[in-house]
Write an enzyme that holds these catalytic residues in place. Structure first.
Site, PDB file in Angstrom:
ATOM      1  N   THR A  22       6.449  21.197  12.917  1.00 16.36           N
ATOM      2  CA  THR A  22       6.932  20.011  13.548  1.00 16.36           C
ATOM      3  C   THR A  22       5.926  18.785  13.015  1.00 16.36           C
ATOM      4  O   THR A  22       4.802  19.006  12.832  1.00 16.36           O
ATOM      5  CB  THR A  22       6.579  20.165  15.099  1.00 16.36           C
ATOM      6  OG1 THR A  22       7.577  20.942  15.350  1.00 16.36           O
ATOM      7  CG2 THR A  22       6.895  18.868  16.018  1.00 16.36           C
ATOM      8  N   ARG A  45      18.568  27.731  20.241  1.00 16.65           N
ATOM      9  CA  ARG A  45      17.595  27.372  21.125  1.00 16.65           C
ATOM     10  C   ARG A  45      16.982  26.005  20.367  1.00 16.65           C
ATOM     11  O   ARG A  45      17.039  25.814  19.281  1.00 16.65           O
ATOM     12  CB  ARG A  45      16.446  28.396  20.846  1.00 16.65           C
ATOM     13  CG  ARG A  45      15.255  28.016  21.589  1.00 16.65           C
ATOM     14  CD  ARG A  45      14.127  27.334  20.863  1.00 16.65           C
ATOM     15  NE  ARG A  45      12.786  27.024  21.463  1.00 16.65           N
ATOM     16  CZ  ARG A  45      11.960  26.179  20.908  1.00 16.65           C
ATOM     17  NH1 ARG A  45      12.031  25.591  19.752  1.00 16.65           N
ATOM     18  NH2 ARG A  45      10.849  25.898  21.429  1.00 16.65           N
ATOM     19  N   VAL A  46      16.866  25.177  21.402  1.00 25.29           N
ATOM     20  CA  VAL A  46      16.397  23.959  21.054  1.00 25.29           C
ATOM     21  C   VAL A  46      15.190  23.550  21.731  1.00 25.29           C
ATOM     22  O   VAL A  46      14.881  23.947  23.209  1.00 25.29           O
ATOM     23  CB  VAL A  46      17.428  22.741  21.479  1.00 25.29           C
ATOM     24  CG1 VAL A  46      16.695  21.343  21.368  1.00 25.29           C
ATOM     25  CG2 VAL A  46      18.732  23.153  20.740  1.00 25.29           C
ATOM     26  N   GLY A  47      14.112  23.038  21.134  1.00 22.73           N
ATOM     27  CA  GLY A  47      12.741  22.806  21.760  1.00 22.73           C
ATOM     28  C   GLY A  47      12.477  21.341  22.505  1.00 22.73           C
ATOM     29  O   GLY A  47      13.587  20.475  22.801  1.00 22.73           O
ATOM     30  N   ASP A  48      11.315  20.805  22.218  1.00 23.93           N
ATOM     31  CA  ASP A  48      11.186  19.532  22.845  1.00 23.93           C
ATOM     32  C   ASP A  48      11.271  18.422  21.851  1.00 23.93           C
ATOM     33  O   ASP A  48      11.561  17.240  22.075  1.00 23.93           O
ATOM     34  CB  ASP A  48       9.665  19.343  23.430  1.00 23.93           C
ATOM     35  CG  ASP A  48       8.661  19.814  22.265  1.00 23.93           C
ATOM     36  OD1 ASP A  48       9.018  20.625  21.222  1.00 23.93           O
ATOM     37  OD2 ASP A  48       7.555  19.553  22.188  1.00 23.93           O
ATOM     38  N   GLY A  58       3.882  22.013  19.490  1.00 23.01           N
ATOM     39  CA  GLY A  58       3.620  23.094  20.182  1.00 23.01           C
ATOM     40  C   GLY A  58       4.763  23.876  20.872  1.00 23.01           C
ATOM     41  O   GLY A  58       6.023  23.549  20.394  1.00 23.01           O
ATOM     42  N   GLY A  76       7.649  24.333  22.629  1.00 19.44           N
ATOM     43  CA  GLY A  76       8.482  23.258  23.266  1.00 19.44           C
ATOM     44  C   GLY A  76       8.889  23.460  24.737  1.00 19.44           C
ATOM     45  O   GLY A  76       9.131  22.194  25.653  1.00 19.44           O
TER      46      GLY A  76
END
Ligand code: SD4
Length: 342
Positions: free
Chosen positions: A201, A229-232, A253, A255
């Site tokens: 990231t 899956r999607v993080g922050d 980090g 998410g």
């Protein structure tokens, strides 16, 4: 009393309280000149691309987009199409961008497009929407002149994926970068033995010469994640938040932990209430740790922030989070952030 003196006294009676009111609402002092900060030591690549824009008096928004393009182009870095794939072997990208007027754009689960931040900017500037995902985001990108890239993994990602496939254990835990340790996985070093960077990231925040703030966040997400899956990182208020009156923040980090507290929005709100950037990042980390202090030992989250005055700061759950800062002399300096756990 002559007329001149009388009108002077009348004027000063107005002028005095008026000056005091003016002082109360005085505009905050803005930084002397531009500054750009990026997450991690790989932020040197992003800052080097952002700096020429800022140095020429350009817009923070253009600077952060250039920062993203540079890191997404770097095949030795784990951001963009060079990053680790999901557990089914596909690289899926998430990104967002936000400017000084709170305009923002985001993409998630985007496949085979090289510059997700530029797609996010197009969404921001040319549609009435903020967020496009998956096949629709790819369709939008292709309709706007972006090229469909091959699905081939980068040599590093292919090596890592093959290694992972041997056990194919689904452990959705982000790297914790203890610099002394060796190898990949939850205790990977900040840099690999071949000198390449080991982060998936990149968050960049810039303050331009006019005193305007913008930011971007781009990622290939957690390596070997569940498909979809999607993080922050693409979520405004989680992976990135900019408020031109106050400051801006980005995160890296795990998410899921950042999303739960709306992390970067929280950091900016702490700054609005008077915290310095480092204090604000620390308070946001503490908010995360407080939920489950024991579990917090198992993951990493790092926040990076800048305020309207050009002060910067960072804080993380675990040691090993760092950021790169570039100002006046144009040289990127890497700084270790303080952390909750030693
Ligand atoms: C995510 N926050 O997808 C990202 C991962 C990350 O360094 O920051 N990796 O949850």
């Amino acid at each position: 009393m002559n007329t001149n003196r009388r009108s002077f006294l009348r004027l000063s009676a107005f002028a005095l309280p008026f000056t005091r009111v003016n002082q109360l609402f005085a505009k905050p002092k803005v930084a002397q000149g531009p500054i750009v900060i990026s997450t991690w030591d790989s932020g040197q690549i992003s800052n080097a691309a952002a700096w020429p824009v800022l140095e020429k008096g350009g817009r923070a928004l253009d600077a952060v987009e250039q920062a993203a393009i540079a890191i997404e182009n770097d095949i030795n870095c784990c951001v963009g199409l060079g990053g680790n794939p999901d557990r089914d072997g596909h690289v899926t990208l998430d990104a967002c961008i936000m400017d000084e007027k709170s305009n923002c754009g985001a993409v998630a689960f985007l496949e085979r497009i090289k510059h997700p931040v530029s797609v996010a900017r197009k969404i921001m500037e040319e549609t009435p929407h903020v967020f496009l995902a998956g096949a629709g985001a790819q369709q939008f990108a292709l309709a706007n002149g972006f090229k469909l890239e091959s699905e081939k993994l980068s040599p590093d990602a292919e090596k890592e994926y093959k290694k992972w496939l041997k056990k194919a254990e689904y452990k959705p835990v982000i790297n914790i970068e203890h610099k002394q340790s060796k190898g990949h996985g939850p205790f990977a070093p900040a840099r690999l033995d071949d000198g390449s960077f080991n982060h998936d990231t990149m968050g960049t925040l810039a303050l331009d010469a006019k005193g305007d703030l913008s930011g971007m966040c781009t990622t290939s997400g957690m390596g070997f994640k569940m498909r979809g899956r999607v993080g922050d990182s693409p979520i405004i208020g989680a992976g990135l938040f900019v408020d031109n009156e106050v400051g801006a923040a980005t995160s890296s980090g795990q998410g899921e932990e950042v999303i739960r507290v709306n992390g970067t929005h929280l950091v900016v709100e702490f700054m609005r209430n008077g915290a310095t950037p480092e204090e604000a990042c620390k308070k946001a980390v503490e908010r995360i740790v407080k939920r489950d202090p024991e579990r917090a030992r198992t993951f990493q989250v790092g926040f990076l922030a800048i305020n309207k005055q050009g002060e910067v700061g960072a804080y993380s759950v675990q040691p090993g989070f760092m950021y790169t800062i570039t100002s006046k002399d144009g040289k990127g300096k890497v700084i270790d952030s303080k952390s909750h756990f030693a």
